[in-house]
Scaffold this motif. Structure first.
Motif, short mmCIF file in Angstrom:
data_model
loop_
_atom_site.label_atom_id
_atom_site.label_comp_id
_atom_site.label_asym_id
_atom_site.label_seq_id
_atom_site.Cartn_x
_atom_site.Cartn_y
_atom_site.Cartn_z
N LEU A 62 -8.15 7.87 8.45
CA LEU A 62 -7.98 8.02 9.89
C LEU A 62 -7.37 9.88 10.36
N GLN A 63 -8.24 10.22 10.63
CA GLN A 63 -8.05 11.59 11.82
C GLN A 63 -7.54 11.53 12.54
N VAL A 64 -6.33 12.86 12.49
CA VAL A 64 -5.42 12.13 13.94
C VAL A 64 -5.68 13.75 14.31
N GLN A 65 -5.28 14.16 15.47
CA GLN A 65 -4.60 15.18 16.16
C GLN A 65 -3.47 15.83 15.94
N GLY A 66 -2.81 16.22 15.26
CA GLY A 66 -1.96 16.74 14.52
C GLY A 66 -1.56 16.85 13.20
N ALA A 67 -0.05 16.92 13.12
CA ALA A 67 0.55 17.03 11.75
C ALA A 67 1.38 16.01 11.43
N VAL A 68 1.07 14.96 10.48
CA VAL A 68 1.73 13.59 10.09
C VAL A 68 2.75 14.36 10.05
N TYR A 85 0.47 -0.83 -0.12
CA TYR A 85 -0.32 -0.11 0.25
C TYR A 85 1.16 1.60 0.26
N PHE A 86 0.35 2.61 -0.63
CA PHE A 86 0.51 3.15 0.06
C PHE A 86 0.04 4.22 0.99
N VAL A 87 0.86 5.34 1.48
CA VAL A 87 -0.29 5.41 2.73
C VAL A 87 0.87 6.77 2.38
N VAL A 88 -0.25 7.75 2.53
CA VAL A 88 0.01 9.07 2.99
C VAL A 88 0.23 10.06 4.50
N GLY A 89 0.54 10.60 5.09
CA GLY A 89 -0.08 11.51 6.02
C GLY A 89 0.27 12.73 6.02
N THR A 90 -0.98 14.03 6.02
CA THR A 90 -2.07 14.89 6.20
C THR A 90 -1.70 15.61 7.53
N ALA A 91 -1.44 17.22 6.93
CA ALA A 91 -1.98 18.02 8.05
C ALA A 91 -2.72 19.95 7.33
N LEU A 92 -3.70 20.42 7.92
CA LEU A 92 -4.58 21.14 8.03
C LEU A 92 -4.34 21.88 8.46
N HIS A 93 -3.87 23.07 7.53
CA HIS A 93 -3.20 24.23 7.62
C HIS A 93 -4.78 25.36 7.59
N HIS A 94 -5.02 26.18 9.12
CA HIS A 94 -5.71 27.01 9.44
C HIS A 94 -4.97 28.31 9.05
N PRO A 95 -5.31 29.88 8.87
CA PRO A 95 -4.84 30.93 8.75
C PRO A 95 -4.32 31.44 10.14
N ASP A 96 -5.21 30.42 11.60
CA ASP A 96 -4.61 31.35 12.18
C ASP A 96 -4.42 30.35 13.48
N GLU A 97 -3.00 29.45 13.22
CA GLU A 97 -2.62 28.37 13.86
C GLU A 97 -1.04 28.66 13.49
N VAL A 98 -0.80 28.27 14.33
CA VAL A 98 0.85 28.02 14.35
C VAL A 98 1.45 27.15 13.64
N GLU A 99 0.72 26.29 14.34
CA GLU A 99 1.39 24.42 14.73
C GLU A 99 0.11 24.13 13.47
N PRO A 100 -0.54 23.04 12.80
CA PRO A 100 -1.53 22.60 12.61
C PRO A 100 -2.11 21.01 13.60
N LYS A 101 -3.04 21.74 14.53
CA LYS A 101 -3.91 20.32 15.01
C LYS A 101 -4.39 19.31 14.99
N GLU A 102 -4.48 19.23 13.49
CA GLU A 102 -5.58 18.16 12.67
C GLU A 102 -4.65 17.53 11.38
N GLY A 103 -5.11 16.65 11.03
CA GLY A 103 -4.43 15.63 9.96
C GLY A 103 -4.79 14.28 9.41
N ARG A 104 -4.58 13.81 8.65
CA ARG A 104 -5.53 12.36 8.32
C ARG A 104 -3.86 11.34 7.80
N ILE A 105 -4.12 10.15 7.97
CA ILE A 105 -3.38 9.25 7.42
C ILE A 105 -4.26 8.36 7.00
N LEU A 106 -3.67 8.54 4.91
CA LEU A 106 -4.73 7.85 4.20
C LEU A 106 -4.38 6.84 3.47
N VAL A 107 -4.97 6.03 3.75
CA VAL A 107 -4.02 4.22 3.18
C VAL A 107 -4.72 4.07 1.40
#
Length: 698
Positions: free
Chosen positions: A425-431, A389-411
């Motif tokens: 899978l939703q995770v609490q932070g940048a992967v 499998y390919f596994v990809v980690g993401t980070a959700l960037h919001h304009p008012d956040e210094v460090e991303p607090k949400e992200g996903r792991i995609l398979v």
């Protein structure tokens, strides 16, 4: 790797036995016949050339000669096709009765033929004439021959030796016994450095190559190189005014000279059986390479340089990984020109780098937020080892956040070279980074935590589930795994070694094994075995850590000990275990030393090599001697430039040898080499040989 610019001819045939190219024809030599391709525009006298060739018999050898002659060698004769106005001349030399030609070679004026029974025949080519000038009876059947100016080389099947003979008398000049019991299958006597030295190359049936220096009618300085696993066929060709050798086998490569050193560069072909060179208006300075079923026309240029090809993406590449079973390269990209920025995960073919598919991440133009793919790997999970499998980690960037607090792991699974999202899978932070444990568990660095994940798969569903979490990090930017060990690279807290352990119920967790107490702002790291770790930090320094063996207290056993420090002077952002050249184990074993490639933000590619302790001690003394002999630019001392310097500490360089400095020894006069060897218990010649072998690694 050496780049071969290819054009595949649309032919599928039985095995080529030999290949020759003239300025008018391609000749294909098979076991029982000879075939050729002729330029369609040929008429008149040029058509006569075709009619003079024997096509109903196997051709052993064919080439062009002086006086506009062509030579064709069959099993029972040597034919000279003359260069008259109508190409009507044809001279034939027949083999002695009861013998057949086994090998044939030629230079511009002579043809050397080996016939059954161990007979050698030297033929002289004149203007329309072909005459035998010498013959020699060898003690056994002949396995390989070659010819050069003034000498020829012969090897035989039984006694495993090579013999250099004089021309035209065919008298013995020197004989050399080849070690072992493997037959010599191909020989070449030539200079690869434009006449500065002459070498004898003897290729064996097991893929090894012996190299000798031929000087003053003697053979010396024997070296052994492993190039392939099957018999090698050596062929000469010219490139940029220099002679090179093409070694055709199951791992084809080119043997060439750079700075008076013999080098090896593998060719991007799976196999080759023979090679011929030619030059024409349509194909200037070209090679024709045959395999069991294909014929390839190509050129080889700039052999001694690393070849780099660029493929424009139109976006910023962030991470990449390789899917071996599907032959795909996955790339995380970021489009910075868009507002807000956009990101995608793209798949490319590993041969031509054609983009095959793209998966776009989420973006919200109204809110100004976007999701970025920032990590990726290809892996097999423990519950489904047959599928990659390919596994990809993401980070959700919001304009008012210094460090991303949400992200996903995609398979993603791969079907017909297209990515199919099978789980997320939703995770609490940048992967920030991903890696795979030896047991098939996924490890992710998510903000200040390092987490492990298990995989559940059925015929209709797939699920990624968090298994454990390890906290205490500031920002887990890098995670690397080896077996059940996990190395974590922190933004500020250097490196920490973790171990994955499972209880009796199969539930796993990460426990701390050891940590580095120094504060290093990590930019890259890699595991070098289970107990050695290489890192780079933000002040452009390299350092190495090791698990402390035989610690007196439990506290000491939980510390990673700094064993090497070095100021590189460039910002390293990637380590990768591997080599810059074809690894060829030889008599010094230098090419077998473990090596790590690194890349820098400034665009440099470098190499770090693990040395045995005895070699390190020797080179350390040489380095110390050279620092006193060679003055730095502007009076800057070598010790000052290479000292590990950061905001928190400064140390003299230790544990590293400066390869750039030590390799200057190769350019020093003899008296300075002698001075550099003081205190090393090695002769200057031994040191030069060692440094020369190490310099071949890049």
């Amino acid at each position: 790797m050496l780049t071969l610019i290819l054009m595949l001819l649309p032919v599928r045939v039985s095995c080529f036995q030999y290949l020759c190219i003239t300025f008018l024809f391609f000749f294909f030599f098979f076991k029982q016949k000879t075939a050729y391709e002729m330029l369609r525009s040929l008429v008149g006298s040029e058509m006569c050339i075709r009619d003079r060739f024997v096509t109903g018999a196997q051709t052993i050898f064919c080439t062009t000669m002086e006086h506009d002659h062509l030579v064709q060698v069959t099993e029972d004769a040597v034919l000279l096709i003359g260069g008259g106005p109508a190409w009507s001349e044809r001279v034939r030399w027949a083999t002695p009765e009861g013998t057949k030609v086994q090998h044939a070679v030629a230079n511009q004026s002579t043809v050397l033929v080996a016939t059954s029974g161990g007979h050698l025949h030297l033929l002289q080519v004149g203007q329309g004439t072909l005459s035998q000038v010498a013959t020699r009876q060898m003690p056994h059947e002949i396995s390989a021959i070659c010819i050069s100016e003034g000498h020829c080389v012969v090897s035989t099947w039984v006694d495993i030796k090579v013999e250099v003979l004089s021309l035209p008398a065919l008298d013995t000049v020197v004989t050399e016994q080849i070690p072992g019991h493997v037959i010599v299958r191909s020989v070449q006597l030539c200079s690869l450095d434009k006449g500065e030295s002459v070498n004898l190359f003897a290729a064996l049936g097991d893929g090894h190559l012996y190299i000798y220096t031929f000087q003053d009618q003697t053979l010396s300085n024997r070296r052994k190189v492993a190039l392939a696993s099957k018999p090698i066929s050596l062929s000469r060709f010219e490139s940029n005014g220099a002679t090179n050798l093409f070694a055709a086998s199951d791992r084809p490569c080119v043997v060439y000279s750079s700075n008076n050193k013999i080098m090896y560069s593998n060719v991007d072909l799976h196999e080759a059986t023979c090679m011929g060179s030619f030059h024409s208006e349509a194909f200037p300075n070209s090679l024709v390479i045959s395999s069991e079923s294909d014929l390839t026309i190509g050129t080889i240029d700039q052999i001694n340089k690393l070849h780099i090809r660029s493929f424009p993406l139109g976006e910023q590449p962030r991470r990449l990984c390789y899917h071996d079973s599907a032959g795909l390269v996955g790339v995380c990209t970021l489009q910075t020109a868009a507002v807000p920025e956009t990101s995608s995960f793209k798949l490319f073919d590993d041969l031509n780098f054609e983009q095959l598919a793209s998966f776009d991440m989420h973006s919200d133009h109204a809110a100004g937020s976007y999701e970025a793919a920032i990590s990726c790997i290809a892996m097999r999970f423990d519950s489904e080892p047959e599928t990659e499998y390919f596994v990809v980690g993401t980070a959700l960037h919001h304009p008012d956040e210094v460090e991303p607090k949400e992200g996903r792991i995609l398979v993603f699974s791969v079907h017909n070279k297209t990515p199919v999202l099978v789980a997320e899978l939703q995770v609490q932070g940048a992967v920030h980074d991903l890696c795979a444990l030896g047991c098939g568990r996924l490890v992710a660095g998510i903000n200040s935590r390092v987490c492990t994940f298990s995989w559940g798969a059925t015929a209709i569903s797939h699920k990624l589930q968090q298994e454990s979490s390890h906290s205490g990090h500031i920002l887990a930017l890098y995670v690397k795994a080896r077996g059940e060990l996990v190395l974590v690279g922190d933004l500020m807290k250097s490196m920490t070694l973790l171990s994955y352990k499972q209880d009796e119920n199969g539930e796993g967790k990460l426990v701390t094994v050891a940590t580095d107490c120094n504060a290093n702002w990590m930019t890259a790291m890699e595991m070098w075995g289970d107990s050695a770790f290489l890192g780079a930090e933000g002040e452009w320094n390299l350092f190495a850590l090791a698990k402390k063996e035989g610690a007196a207290t439990p506290e000491e056993s939980q510390r990673l000990e700094t064993v090497a420090e070095f100021h590189l002077g460039q910002f390293v952002n990637k380590f990768r275990e591997g080599s810059l050249v074809l690894k060829v184990p030889d008599s010094t074993a230098a090419c077998t030393y473990p090596s790590m490639i690194f890349g820098t933000v400034q665009g440099s590619i470098g190499l770090v090599v693990q040395l045995p302790e005895s070699v390190f001690c020797t080179l350390s003394k040489v380095q110390s001697n050279l620092t006193r002999m060679i003055k730095g630019v502007g009076g800057l001392k070598h010790s000052q430039w290479r000292a590990f310097t950061s905001e928190t500490r400064t140390h003299d360089a230790r544990g590293f040898i400066d390869g750039d400095l030590v390799e200057q020894m190769l350019d020093l006069p003899a008296e300075m080499v002698q001075e550099a060897a003081n205190g090393t218990n090695s002769t200057p010649e031994e040191l030069l040989f060692l440094v020369d072998e190490l310099s071949r690694l890049h």
